[in-house]
Design a protein around this motif. Structure first.
Motif, PDB file in Angstrom:
ATOM      1  N   ARG A  65      -1.688  17.803 -95.375  1.00 39.42           N
ATOM      2  CA  ARG A  65      -3.063  17.343 -95.531  1.00 39.42           C
ATOM      3  C   ARG A  65      -3.939  17.816 -94.373  1.00 39.42           C
ATOM      4  N   PRO A  69      -6.662  20.882 -96.072  1.00 38.63           N
ATOM      5  CA  PRO A  69      -7.252  19.624 -96.541  1.00 38.63           C
ATOM      6  C   PRO A  69      -7.518  19.564 -98.043  1.00 38.63           C
ATOM      7  N   THR A  70      -7.750  20.705 -98.687  1.00 37.64           N
ATOM      8  CA  THR A  70      -8.110  20.632-100.107  1.00 37.64           C
ATOM      9  C   THR A  70      -6.949  20.978-101.026  1.00 37.64           C
ATOM     10  N   VAL A  74      -6.637  14.146-103.972  1.00 35.79           N
ATOM     11  CA  VAL A  74      -6.740  12.877-103.250  1.00 35.79           C
ATOM     12  C   VAL A  74      -5.802  11.822-103.852  1.00 35.79           C
ATOM     13  N   LEU A 101      -3.343   5.080 -99.469  1.00 40.36           N
ATOM     14  CA  LEU A 101      -4.320   4.710 -98.442  1.00 40.36           C
ATOM     15  C   LEU A 101      -4.493   5.843 -97.432  1.00 40.36           C
ATOM     16  N   LEU A 104      -6.795   8.526 -98.772  1.00 39.85           N
ATOM     17  CA  LEU A 104      -8.193   8.078 -98.716  1.00 39.85           C
ATOM     18  C   LEU A 104      -8.692   8.055 -97.275  1.00 39.85           C
ATOM     19  N   ASP A 107      -9.650  11.415 -96.061  1.00 36.16           N
ATOM     20  CA  ASP A 107     -10.954  11.830 -96.563  1.00 36.16           C
ATOM     21  C   ASP A 107     -12.074  11.283 -95.686  1.00 36.16           C
ATOM     22  N   ASP A 110     -12.119  13.141 -92.395  1.00 39.09           N
ATOM     23  CA  ASP A 110     -12.732  14.457 -92.557  1.00 39.09           C
ATOM     24  C   ASP A 110     -14.247  14.362 -92.602  1.00 39.09           C
ATOM     25  N   GLU A 111     -14.773  13.282 -93.209  1.00 38.59           N
ATOM     26  CA  GLU A 111     -16.217  13.100 -93.283  1.00 38.59           C
ATOM     27  C   GLU A 111     -16.808  12.821 -91.901  1.00 38.59           C
TER      28      GLU A 111
ATOM     29  N   ARG B   5     -14.720  22.074 -89.387  1.00 34.93           N
ATOM     30  CA  ARG B   5     -13.935  21.369 -90.406  1.00 34.93           C
ATOM     31  C   ARG B   5     -13.956  22.164 -91.702  1.00 34.93           C
ATOM     32  N   SER B   6     -13.038  21.828 -92.565  1.00 30.66           N
ATOM     33  CA  SER B   6     -12.903  22.578 -93.805  1.00 30.66           C
ATOM     34  C   SER B   6     -14.120  22.332 -94.696  1.00 30.66           C
ATOM     35  N   ARG B   9     -15.338  18.923-100.436  1.00 32.14           N
ATOM     36  CA  ARG B   9     -14.935  19.062-101.826  1.00 32.14           C
ATOM     37  C   ARG B   9     -16.115  19.075-102.792  1.00 32.14           C
ATOM     38  N   GLY B  24     -10.220  11.865-109.525  1.00 33.65           N
ATOM     39  CA  GLY B  24      -9.223  11.872-108.453  1.00 33.65           C
ATOM     40  C   GLY B  24      -9.329  10.641-107.572  1.00 33.65           C
ATOM     41  N   ALA B  28      -6.742   7.547-107.045  1.00 31.21           N
ATOM     42  CA  ALA B  28      -6.244   7.197-105.708  1.00 31.21           C
ATOM     43  C   ALA B  28      -6.435   5.715-105.426  1.00 31.21           C
ATOM     44  N   VAL B  32      -3.628   2.572-104.923  1.00 30.87           N
ATOM     45  CA  VAL B  32      -3.532   1.521-103.897  1.00 30.87           C
ATOM     46  C   VAL B  32      -3.347   0.158-104.564  1.00 30.87           C
TER      47      VAL B  32
END
Lengths: 184, 305
Positions: A65, A69-70, A74, A101, A104, A107, A110-111, B5-6, B9, B24, B28, B32
Motif C-alpha cells: 500500500r 498506493p493505487t 480500497v 480500517l 481506509l 487513504d 495520503d490525503e 505523493r502519488s 484516485r 470501493g 471497505a 469494517v
C-alpha cells in the motif's frame, strides 16, 4: 559475478523486451498472492510457544500500500483480512476489521500529507503496525479474559524494525510483477 | 528521498470510474462493519468459524508437512555441528552419568520387582493407555497472542476434540478443532488452557495456566498451606478426567506468594513428533470445561509482570 542467475536485477531475466508488456495476471495478481502467502507463515517450520513472529501478512499489505498506493483497491482489506483470519489464530473477524480500517486510514493519511519520504513512510508504518499488534493482542485477550500487555513488546519492536526489510522484498516483487513477459 | 505523493484516485469526469471508486469505499466501510459483527460472534462463540479454519488448515497441510520435515532436518544439522564443539566435555560428563545411572538401575530393578510383587498381591491391573495416533506439529500461530498449533492428523486417524496431546518430554496441549486430516491444538501456554497438576514430590495439587508468552503460571489450589520452590516438577493429576495422570507439564522457576511462574516441561518448538492420547475419562470432559469457564482470571498485580 559468481552466481549469474542470482543477479540483483530481475529485469535481466527477460531477454526480449521490445514490443512486450507486463503480463496482466502477474501484474495484478502478485500483490494479492504475496500477501496471502505471507499470511500463511504460521504454517512455517517455527512452532512457537510465544508470539515471536511479526504479523507478516499485514506487513506485506502495508508495504504494498505504501509502495503502490493505487494498486490495491480500497476494499482489499476485506478479503485479505478474512484470509489472514483463517491462519492467524486470532478470533475470527479481527483481521477483517483491522485490515479494512488500515486501508481506509491509509487513504486519510495520503490525503493529509503532500510529500512522502522514507522516514515518513516508516513512521506511518510504525504507528499502524504498533496499533495493529496491540489491537490484535487486545482482541485475543477479550476471548480469553486475560489481557497481556507485556508479551507484545518485543514483537512490536521486531515488527517496526522489519518494516524496511519487508518493503525491500515487496519492491523486488514489484519489479518482478512488471517484467515484460507478454507480447503486445 | 522526498517525493511528491502519488496522483490521487479522482478519475475526472468518467461517471463509471467515479461509481467504481464510490463502490470501493462502500465495500471497505461494509468490511469494517461486517468485521465487527463477525468479531462479536466469535468473541461469544469461539468455535463459530471452526469449519473455515479447519478447511484452511487442510489446504495448507502439505506446506506445513514440508516445513515440519525441514525443521527436524535443520535441527539435526545444527545438533551435529554443535556436538563437535563440546565432544570432549560431553564425553566426560556422560561417563559420570552412566556410572551413576548403573547404580540407579540396580535399585530401580529391585523396586520394579517389589512393585510387581505388591501389585500381584493386590490384584491391580495397569490400565494400558494406547495412543490414538502419532503426528507432527505442522504449524502454529506464531504471531498471535493466542497459542494454537496444527497437527498433521485428524478425524480420519481417530482424533477427536478434547484428546490430550503429548511429546516425549511432556504435555503439549489438547485438541480443540478437528478436520479430516488436520487438528487444531490448544497449547498449554494459551491463557485459555487450564491443566490440573500435582507436585511430583508430595502430590500438592495446583493448576497450570498459560501466560501466552511461553511461560506458564502455576497456581496452588490451597494458598498459604505450602510454598513452591525453584525446580519443583509438576505432572498432570488426572482430576477433571481429561489428561491422564503422570504426564510432566511444568517446572517452577520463580516462586511467588500464591504459586510460581514456570517453564514448560516440553517446548512445542522442540517437539518433532507428538502423540495424541485418548481422553482420560471422556465423560468428565464436560465437567472440566465448565470448571474452566468458572475459573477466575489470574491476578495481574502479583509483582511479577
Amino acid at each position: 559475478m559468481p552466481l549469474p542467475f542470482l543477479s540483483a536485477r530481475p529485469e535481466d531475466l527477460v531477454r526480449q523486451r521490445l514490443n512486450r508488456g507486463p503480463s496482466p495476471v502477474l501484474a495484478n495478481g502478485l500483490p494479492w498472492l504475496s500477501i496471502m502467502l505471507a499470511s500463511m507463515v504460521p504454517f512455517s517450520p517455527v512452532v512457537a510457544s510465544a508470539p515471536v513472529l511479526p504479523p507478516l501478512g499485514f506487513m506485506a499489505l502495508l508495504a504494498w500500500r505504501l509502495l503502490r498506493p493505487t494498486l490495491l483497491p480500497v476494499w482489499a482489506g476485506l478479503p485479505l483480512g478474512l484470509f489472514d483470519d483463517l491462519y492467524s489464530g486470532q478470533p475470527f473477524g479481527s483481521g477483517i476489521v483491522l485490515w479494512s480500517l488500515t486501508m481506509l486510514a491509509m487513504d486519510v493519511i495520503d490525503e493529509k500529507f503532500l510529500w512522502r519520504g522514507f522516514v515518513q513512510d516508516w513512521l506511518t508504518a510504525a504507528a499502524l503496525l504498533t496499533a495493529y499488534v496491540a489491537l490484535t493482542a487486545g482482541f485475543a485477550g477479550l476471548v480469553t479474559g486475560y489481557p497481556l500487555p507485556f508479551t507484545i513488546g518485543p514483537q512490536v519492536l521486531l515488527t517496526v524494525l522489519l518494516h524496511p526489510v519487508v518493503t525491500r522484498i515487496v519492491a523486488l516483487l514489484d519489479r518482478i510483477r512488471l517484467l515484460p513477459l507478454k507480447r503486445l | 528521498m522526498i517525493m511528491a505523493r502519488s496522483p490521487d484516485r479522482r478519475p475526472g469526469f468518467s461517471r463509471r470510474a467515479q461509481y467504481g471508486i464510490f463502490t470501493g469505499y462502500v465495500i471497505a466501510v461494509l468490511g469494517v462493519v461486517a468485521g465487527f459483527v463477525v468479531l462479536g460472534v466469535s468473541l461469544f462463540n469461539p468455535e463459530a468459524f471452526a469449519f473455515a479454519r479447519t478447511t484452511a488448515s487442510e489446504v495448507a497441510r502439505p506446506l506445513g508437512q514440508a516445513g515440519a520435515e525441514t525443521r527436524s532436518a535443520s535441527q539435526g544439522v545444527f545438533a551435529a555441528i554443535g556436538a563437535y564443539f563440546n565432544a570432549g566435555r560431553q564425553n566426560a560428563a556422560l561417563t559420570r552419568e552412566v556410572q551413576a545411572a548403573r547404580a540407579d538401575a540396580v535399585t530401580m530393578h529391585a523396586l520394579q520387582q517389589e512393585n510387581a510383587r505388591l501389585k500381584a498381591l493386590l490384584g491391580i491391573v495397569d490400565p494400558q493407555v494406547r495412543p490414538v495416533t502419532g503426528a507432527r506439529l505442522i504449524g502454529s500461530t506464531a504471531s498471535s497472542t493466542r497459542r494454537f498449533a496444527v497437527l498433521s492428523v485428524g478425524s480420519n486417524q481417530g482424533v477427536q476434540n478434547g484428546q490430550p496431546v503429548r511429546a516425549a518430554g511432556g504435555l503439549i496441549g489438547r485438541v480443540v478443532e478437528t478436520g479430516p486430516n488436520t487438528a487444531r491444538v490448544l497449547l498449554v501456554t494459551d491463557p485459555d488452557n487450564v491443566v490440573p497438576v500435582r507436585r511430583t514430590s508430595d502430590g500438592l495439587t495446583a493448576f497450570v495456566q498459560g501466560g501466552a508468552n511461553g511461560r506458564i503460571e502455576i497456581r496452588l489450589i490451597n494458598t498459604g498451606v505450602a510454598t513452591l520452590r525453584k525446580g519443583d516438577v509438576f505432572v498432570t493429576s488426572g482430576s477433571g478426567g481429561l489428561y491422564p495422570p503422570g504426564i510432566p507439564v511444568a517446572v517452577a522457576t520463580e516462586p511467588h506468594r500464591d504459586g510460581a511462574t514456570g517453564h514448560l516441561a516440553s517446548d512445542p518448538a522442540d517437539a518433532d513428533f507428538v502423540v495424541v492420547l485418548p481422553a482420560w475419562q471422556a465423560s468428565a470432559q464436560a465437567v472440566l470445561e465448565a470448571a474452566q469457564k468458572a475459573a477466575p482470571p489470574p491476578p495481574s498485580d502479583d509483582g511479577n509482570p
